[in-house]
Design an enzyme around this catalytic site. Structure first.
Site, PDB file in Angstrom:
ATOM      1  N   LYS A 190      11.188  74.318 -18.753  1.00  0.00           N
ATOM      2  CA  LYS A 190      11.557  73.389 -19.573  1.00  0.00           C
ATOM      3  C   LYS A 190      12.340  74.167 -21.018  1.00  0.00           C
ATOM      4  CE  LYS A 190      11.233  69.850 -23.390  1.00  0.00           C
ATOM      5  NZ  LYS A 190      10.298  69.123 -23.822  1.00  0.00           N
ATOM      6  N   MET A 191      11.539  74.606 -21.443  1.00  0.00           N
ATOM      7  CA  MET A 191      11.649  75.294 -22.786  1.00  0.00           C
ATOM      8  C   MET A 191      12.409  77.171 -23.065  1.00  0.00           C
ATOM      9  SD  MET A 191       8.735  76.640 -25.843  1.00  0.00           S
ATOM     10  CE  MET A 191       7.903  75.301 -25.613  1.00  0.00           C
TER      11      MET A 191
END
Length: 302
Positions: A190-191
């Site tokens: 996600k990051m």
């Protein structure tokens, strides 16, 4: 900036132990050897997610895009896109690093708190918020600057370890691939996808936060228990043209529906499809009658 190829660890040589058997004489009375057992390949654990676009996706996404047109959610004023120093104030590689740090701090922390911590680091760390400056200060000093963010003790360790890797393996600049970013301590898919989008303007995947995970399950666009599984299901059916903006649009909507209910209701009433907008707020958990009474808002009758 030219892309650097991700360095991979040197592969290990596989050594197979060869066994030798004594030749059998033609007169041997030993029974014939059994034929080799056929092995059935194990089934892959990777699930095949539906590629069918939900019937109400475009209608609801257009509606939320309209509701978010004013860009007044917390993420719009305190998200990674706006709180990092940019060229010409700082070199481009420093901007990239600050995007990474902002997103590392953002986990389980409100945007306003992240913004304050970033401002403190940018102004209080000798040399500014750069990979070299953060590497040079102690863990205790770094913790003083980010003490207000959630899980700050763990984030100190992740940031210091990430800086070490960036200096050692990437010549002081953050990796510019999602795979390389995931090699850093504290960085997951996600990051990594968000860093690629914000820092490098490249869409490599969808960053799914807790707001998106909760809302998309409520809308039955996905059926998942973890944000990363929501991401996988979303990427299976969402047209790629939407990947770059869906995070900012729906995170802001989630923030307003939870943290700024008065504003969210008023915007819903004033939009082009008030009945649908109010119904959407209700579906995602806003008690319309309770909040309308609290803020003296007259709800329209349909």
């Amino acid at each position: 900036m030219p892309k650097r190829k991700l360095e991979t660890p040197s592969s290990r040589t596989l050594r197979s132990a060869s066994s030798t058997s004594s030749p059998r004489s033609s007169s041997s009375s030993s029974p014939p050897s059994k034929p080799p057992v056929k092995r059935t390949p194990s089934k892959s654990n990777k699930k095949a997610y539906s590629t069918k676009i939900p019937a109400d996706f475009k209608s609801l996404n257009d509606l939320v895009t309209e509701l978010r047109a004013d860009k007044t959610a917390p993420v719009d004023s305190a998200g990674a896109e706006v709180i990092c120093q940019q060229p010409p104030l700082v070199p481009i590689e420093v901007y990239h690093f600050q995007v990474l740090i902002a997103l590392m701090l953002s986990s389980q922390t409100k945007d306003a708190v992240v913004s304050a911590a970033m401002a403190k680091m940018q102004t209080k760390i000798p040399g500014g918020l750069t990979v070299q400056s953060v590497s040079a200060i102690s863990d205790a000093t770094l913790d003083e600057h980010i003490h207000s963010v959630g899980f700050h003790n763990n984030k100190v360790k992740y940031i210091k370890k990430a800086c070490e890797t960036i200096v050692k393996d990437y010549s002081g600049e953050i990796p510019n691939t999602s795979e390389g970013l995931c090699s850093l301590a504290g960085v997951g898919p996600k990051m990594a996808h968000l860093v690629m989008n914000v820092a490098f303007n490249e869409i490599t995947g969808i960053g799914v936060d807790t707001h998106m995970h909760r809302i998309f399950n409520i809308l039955k666009w996905v059926n998942s228990s973890q944000p990363d599984n929501t991401r996988q299901q979303l990427e299976a059916w969402l047209p790629r043209a939407y990947w770059g903006q869906i995070n900012l649009i729906w995170v802001g909507f989630g923030q307003e529906s939870q943290q700024q209910k008065e504003k969210a209701i008023k915007k819903a009433i004033a939009c082009s499809r008030p009945k649908e907008a109010l119904n959407l707020l209700k579906r995602v958990g806003v008690d319309l009658k309770k909040e309308a009474a609290r803020y003296e808002i007259t709800l329209p009758k349909f």
